[in-house]
Design a protein around this motif. Structure first.
Motif, PDB file in Angstrom:
ATOM      1  N   VAL A   1     145.224   3.172  89.071  1.00 34.91           N
ATOM      2  CA  VAL A   1     143.533   2.790  87.916  1.00 34.91           C
ATOM      3  C   VAL A   1     143.217   1.431  87.457  1.00 34.91           C
ATOM      4  CG1 VAL A   1     141.955   3.531  86.450  1.00 34.91           C
ATOM      5  CG2 VAL A   1     143.267   5.624  87.569  1.00 34.91           C
ATOM      6  N   LEU A   2     144.158   0.865  86.649  1.00 35.67           N
ATOM      7  CA  LEU A   2     143.755   0.095  86.147  1.00 35.67           C
ATOM      8  C   LEU A   2     143.944  -0.846  87.514  1.00 35.67           C
ATOM      9  CD1 LEU A   2     145.272  -0.138  83.403  1.00 35.67           C
ATOM     10  CD2 LEU A   2     143.581  -0.110  82.663  1.00 35.67           C
ATOM     11  N   SER A   3     144.588  -1.169  88.346  1.00 34.45           N
ATOM     12  CA  SER A   3     145.329  -1.997  89.455  1.00 34.45           C
ATOM     13  C   SER A   3     143.297  -2.107  90.432  1.00 34.45           C
ATOM     14  CB  SER A   3     146.139  -1.242  89.943  1.00 34.45           C
ATOM     15  OG  SER A   3     147.605  -2.235  89.463  1.00 34.45           O
ATOM     16  N   LEU A   4     143.184  -1.210  90.231  1.00 36.13           N
ATOM     17  CA  LEU A   4     141.422  -1.029  91.122  1.00 36.13           C
ATOM     18  C   LEU A   4     141.053  -1.394  90.010  1.00 36.13           C
ATOM     19  CD1 LEU A   4     142.362   2.671  93.243  1.00 36.13           C
ATOM     20  CD2 LEU A   4     142.386   0.387  93.815  1.00 36.13           C
ATOM     21  N   ALA A   5     141.004  -0.513  89.318  1.00 33.46           N
ATOM     22  CA  ALA A   5     139.546  -1.373  88.475  1.00 33.46           C
ATOM     23  C   ALA A   5     139.797  -3.141  88.332  1.00 33.46           C
ATOM     24  CB  ALA A   5     139.669  -1.147  87.019  1.00 33.46           C
ATOM     25  N   GLY A   6     140.650  -3.744  87.952  1.00 34.07           N
ATOM     26  CA  GLY A   6     140.963  -5.187  88.240  1.00 34.07           C
ATOM     27  C   GLY A   6     140.904  -5.732  89.420  1.00 34.07           C
ATOM     28  N   ILE A   7     141.395  -4.700  90.238  1.00 29.84           N
ATOM     29  CA  ILE A   7     140.719  -5.345  91.449  1.00 29.84           C
ATOM     30  C   ILE A   7     139.482  -5.718  92.021  1.00 29.84           C
ATOM     31  CG2 ILE A   7     141.139  -4.804  94.010  1.00 29.84           C
ATOM     32  CD1 ILE A   7     143.630  -4.845  94.385  1.00 29.84           C
ATOM     33  N   GLY A   8     138.446  -4.395  91.853  1.00 27.63           N
ATOM     34  CA  GLY A   8     137.288  -4.172  92.114  1.00 27.63           C
ATOM     35  C   GLY A   8     135.968  -5.526  91.449  1.00 27.63           C
ATOM     36  N   ILE A   9     136.509  -5.540  90.142  1.00 31.13           N
ATOM     37  CA  ILE A   9     135.854  -6.169  88.791  1.00 31.13           C
ATOM     38  C   ILE A   9     136.153  -8.008  89.763  1.00 31.13           C
ATOM     39  CG2 ILE A   9     135.583  -7.614  87.320  1.00 31.13           C
ATOM     40  CD1 ILE A   9     136.834  -4.309  85.880  1.00 31.13           C
ATOM     41  N   LEU A  10     137.146  -8.104  90.100  1.00 31.52           N
ATOM     42  CA  LEU A  10     137.647  -9.721  91.034  1.00 31.52           C
ATOM     43  C   LEU A  10     137.166  -9.580  91.748  1.00 31.52           C
ATOM     44  CD1 LEU A  10     139.592 -11.568  90.602  1.00 31.52           C
ATOM     45  CD2 LEU A  10     141.861 -10.734  92.604  1.00 31.52           C
ATOM     46  N   VAL A  11     137.053  -8.722  92.893  1.00 29.61           N
ATOM     47  CA  VAL A  11     135.975  -8.808  94.082  1.00 29.61           C
ATOM     48  C   VAL A  11     134.548  -9.292  93.450  1.00 29.61           C
ATOM     49  CG1 VAL A  11     135.085  -7.802  95.588  1.00 29.61           C
ATOM     50  CG2 VAL A  11     137.097  -7.512  95.780  1.00 29.61           C
ATOM     51  N   GLY A  12     134.050  -8.688  92.618  1.00 29.33           N
ATOM     52  CA  GLY A  12     132.458  -8.613  91.763  1.00 29.33           C
ATOM     53  C   GLY A  12     132.427 -10.293  91.159  1.00 29.33           C
ATOM     54  N   ILE A  13     133.640 -10.464  90.931  1.00 27.51           N
ATOM     55  CA  ILE A  13     133.427 -12.169  90.298  1.00 27.51           C
ATOM     56  C   ILE A  13     133.371 -13.049  91.290  1.00 27.51           C
ATOM     57  CG2 ILE A  13     134.730 -13.337  88.386  1.00 27.51           C
ATOM     58  CD1 ILE A  13     135.274 -11.502  87.215  1.00 27.51           C
ATOM     59  N   ILE A  14     134.283 -12.879  92.918  1.00 23.38           N
ATOM     60  CA  ILE A  14     134.304 -14.074  93.316  1.00 23.38           C
ATOM     61  C   ILE A  14     132.935 -14.026  94.107  1.00 23.38           C
ATOM     62  CG2 ILE A  14     135.365 -14.153  95.572  1.00 23.38           C
ATOM     63  CD1 ILE A  14     138.022 -13.093  94.122  1.00 23.38           C
ATOM     64  N   SER A  15     132.384 -12.447  94.583  1.00 21.72           N
ATOM     65  CA  SER A  15     131.376 -12.297  95.205  1.00 21.72           C
ATOM     66  C   SER A  15     130.400 -13.385  94.588  1.00 21.72           C
ATOM     67  CB  SER A  15     130.597 -11.320  94.842  1.00 21.72           C
ATOM     68  OG  SER A  15     130.494 -10.083  94.202  1.00 21.72           O
ATOM     69  N   LYS A  16     129.976 -12.975  92.696  1.00 20.84           N
ATOM     70  CA  LYS A  16     129.071 -14.070  92.032  1.00 20.84           C
ATOM     71  C   LYS A  16     129.044 -15.901  92.611  1.00 20.84           C
ATOM     72  CE  LYS A  16     126.080 -12.682  88.418  1.00 20.84           C
ATOM     73  NZ  LYS A  16     126.115 -11.611  87.105  1.00 20.84           N
ATOM     74  N   GLY A  17     130.653 -15.901  92.169  1.00 25.06           N
ATOM     75  CA  GLY A  17     130.796 -17.444  92.873  1.00 25.06           C
ATOM     76  C   GLY A  17     130.717 -17.523  91.129  1.00 25.06           C
ATOM     77  N   ASP A  18     131.123 -19.001  91.083  1.00 22.58           N
ATOM     78  CA  ASP A  18     131.059 -19.964  89.384  1.00 22.58           C
ATOM     79  C   ASP A  18     129.647 -20.480  88.749  1.00 22.58           C
ATOM     80  OD1 ASP A  18     134.059 -19.596  89.842  1.00 22.58           O
ATOM     81  OD2 ASP A  18     134.035 -22.236  90.562  1.00 22.58           O
ATOM     82  N   ASP A  19     128.515 -20.623  90.271  1.00 24.55           N
ATOM     83  CA  ASP A  19     128.015 -20.768  89.907  1.00 24.55           C
ATOM     84  C   ASP A  19     126.713 -19.617  89.585  1.00 24.55           C
ATOM     85  OD1 ASP A  19     128.267 -23.534  90.517  1.00 24.55           O
ATOM     86  OD2 ASP A  19     127.136 -23.276  92.827  1.00 24.55           O
ATOM     87  N   GLY A  20     126.602 -18.373  90.234  1.00 21.54           N
ATOM     88  CA  GLY A  20     126.988 -16.948  89.477  1.00 21.54           C
ATOM     89  C   GLY A  20     126.334 -16.772  88.198  1.00 21.54           C
ATOM     90  N   ILE A  21     128.523 -16.818  87.976  1.00 27.03           N
ATOM     91  CA  ILE A  21     128.652 -16.597  86.223  1.00 27.03           C
ATOM     92  C   ILE A  21     128.184 -17.221  85.443  1.00 27.03           C
ATOM     93  CG2 ILE A  21     130.690 -16.561  84.923  1.00 27.03           C
ATOM     94  CD1 ILE A  21     131.761 -15.228  87.989  1.00 27.03           C
TER      95      ILE A  21
END
Length: 146
Positions: A11-31
């Protein structure tokens, strides 16, 4: 217990992967833009997952260390000797270190006590580093002799 730990890890791995995908898709500028507007939720969620993993690891380390210490009498004695030596090094480092009075750096002010604690930490680091290097040299020389 093993199955529960595997499920929690999954569960923690999947949550981390999901959040990481969200961070990468948003990009540095978006964050950065979102953070400038006060929206740090995505990064905060990743921090919460990391804190949860760290807490679980620390809990299990403490549990297993305490269990292993009290299961063997000799290991308890050796552990107490090691802890006592570490505390002795910290006390010696604190006594030897000197406080520099009030110290200012980039607008930050350190009191004499804070300066003494930082000095003690550095001295303890140097002592422990020297002991580690000495131990490695001693064991290496001992192996060469045999």
């Amino acid at each position: 217990m093993h199955k529960i730990l595997k499920i929690v890890a999954l569960v923690l791995s999947l949550a981390g992967i999901g959040i990481l995908v969200g961070i990468i898709s948003k990009g540095d500028d978006g964050i950065e833009k979102a953070a400038a507007n006060g929206d740090t939720a995505l990064v905060d969620y990743m921090s919460y997952v990391a804190y949860a993993i760290l807490a679980l690891v620390l809990i299990f380390v403490v549990i297993f260390v305490v269990k292993n210490i009290f299961t063997g009498g000799k290991s308890l004695k050796n552990t107490l000797i090691g802890v006592g030596a570490f505390v002795a090094i910290l006390v010696i480092a604190y006594v030897v270190s000197g406080g520099d009075g009030v110290y200012k750096y980039n607008g930050l002010v350190a009191s004499e006590g804070e300066s003494k604690i930082v000095g003690a930490g550095l001295i303890a680091f140097y002592i422990l580093g020297a002991v580690a290097i000495g131990t490695m040299l001693f064991s290496g020389i001992k192996k060469l002799i045999k």
